[in-house]
Design a protein around this motif. Structure first.
Motif, short mmCIF file in Angstrom:
data_model
loop_
_atom_site.label_atom_id
_atom_site.label_comp_id
_atom_site.label_asym_id
_atom_site.label_seq_id
_atom_site.Cartn_x
_atom_site.Cartn_y
_atom_site.Cartn_z
N GLU A 175 36.77 40.80 43.50
CA GLU A 175 37.93 41.19 44.31
C GLU A 175 37.96 40.42 45.63
OE1 GLU A 175 39.60 45.27 46.52
OE2 GLU A 175 38.23 45.42 44.81
N ILE A 176 36.80 40.21 46.21
CA ILE A 176 36.70 39.47 47.46
C ILE A 176 36.94 37.99 47.22
CG2 ILE A 176 35.18 38.83 49.37
CD1 ILE A 176 33.75 41.52 48.98
N GLU A 232 37.53 38.88 58.77
CA GLU A 232 38.06 39.81 57.79
C GLU A 232 36.92 40.68 57.24
OE1 GLU A 232 41.09 38.72 54.49
OE2 GLU A 232 39.11 38.38 53.63
N GLN A 253 37.39 31.50 40.99
CA GLN A 253 38.63 31.91 41.64
C GLN A 253 39.29 30.74 42.38
OE1 GLN A 253 39.81 34.68 40.69
NE2 GLN A 253 37.89 35.28 39.70
N GLU A 261 42.77 32.73 47.59
CA GLU A 261 44.20 32.72 47.88
C GLU A 261 44.49 32.01 49.19
OE1 GLU A 261 48.06 32.94 47.17
OE2 GLU A 261 46.53 33.58 45.74
N ARG A 262 43.55 32.07 50.12
CA ARG A 262 43.72 31.39 51.41
C ARG A 262 43.60 29.87 51.27
NH1 ARG A 262 42.88 34.99 55.90
NH2 ARG A 262 43.09 33.09 57.15
N ASN A 304 35.48 42.74 54.32
CA ASN A 304 35.68 42.74 52.87
C ASN A 304 35.19 44.06 52.28
OD1 ASN A 304 34.51 39.46 53.23
ND2 ASN A 304 36.62 39.96 52.82
N LYS A 310 40.60 37.04 47.02
CA LYS A 310 41.29 36.99 48.32
C LYS A 310 40.91 35.72 49.08
CE LYS A 310 41.66 42.01 48.83
NZ LYS A 310 41.23 43.19 49.61
N GLN A 311 39.65 35.35 49.01
CA GLN A 311 39.21 34.13 49.70
C GLN A 311 39.89 32.90 49.09
OE1 GLN A 311 35.06 34.74 48.95
NE2 GLN A 311 34.66 35.65 50.95
#
Length: 232
Positions: free
Chosen positions: A61-62, A212, A88, A68-69, A214, A65-66
């Protein structure tokens, strides 16, 4: 420098805690085994990890998100381990360079990417030392998730950057800056935030820093620090 693209079956793969491992560290692997679907949602489909991978891989999950940046960027995953972040990144980035000094972990990372259907044309797997390879590396974003010193990192009240391995965080950050100012650091939740701010404002020119927290399952697992001269 050695590069690997084809998967080779390992003689020994730790897919669950063995009796011996449980007897020597009864709470360690069992704890992470119970969290296996947080680490890899497709764990049951053939994910491979060694013992260090259990407590080092970024929860999925983390990692999502990383990544996506970094959409559309060329990303260097400097301590890629068994490939949680690499998978990812490969889904959303134009290209990924995944580096690890351990050839066994690289083989596991290749296998795990296959489980997720990641096209290995997007990822260049490199067996080598990031520190020694850094002069030849080029990328838009550099992802630093160096070893934290094992699971005992959370026993200290304040985790300082000199506890990172194989070099202290200041040295690793300096090396990273020689490649790109866009740096992501994945760090323990108890890291000294003042030291991260120091990394940003001591840079020339000073970098923007976004910190951020997490969380997984409502609990803070780690900190991600995003450094950039502009938005990543």
């Amino acid at each position: 420098m050695a590069r690997k693209r084809k998967r080779s079956r390992l003689d020994k793969v730790i897919n669950s805690p063995t009796e011996k491992e449980q007897s020597t560290s009864p709470n360690l692997l069992t704890k992470y085994w119970l969290q296996r679907y947080d680490l890899f949602s497709r764990y049951d489909e053939g994910i491979e990890m060694d013992e260090e991978g259990w407590y080092s891989v970024t929860p999925e999950e983390i990692a999502v998100k990383q990544a996506e940046r970094c959409r559309g960027k060329v990303v260097i995953d400097c301590f890629s381990g068994v490939g949680g972040n690499t998978i990812q990144f490969a889904k959303v980035c134009s290209s990924v360079i995944a580096i690890d000094i351990d050839p066994v972990k690289v083989e596991m990372a290749i296998n795990n990417a296959m489980v997720y259907g990641v096209d290995d044309c997007v990822v260049d797997y490199v067996v080598g030392d990031f520190i020694h390879l850094s002069p030849s590396l080029k990328g838009d974003v550099l992802f630093l998730s160096p070893p934290w010193g094992g699971p005992m990192y959370n026993k200290v009240e304040c985790y300082t950057l000199d506890m990172l391995q194989p070099k202290d965080g200041y040295k690793l950050f300096q090396i990273a800056q020689s490649i790109t100012p866009n740096i992501i650091m994945f760090l323990p939740r108890n890291v000294d935030l003042a030291q991260l701010e120091e990394l940003a404002w001591l840079s020339s020119p000073p970098l923007t820093l976004e910190i951020e927290e997490n969380c997984v399952g409502g609990k803070i697992k780690a900190i991600t620090a995003y450094f950039s001269c502009s938005a990543v």
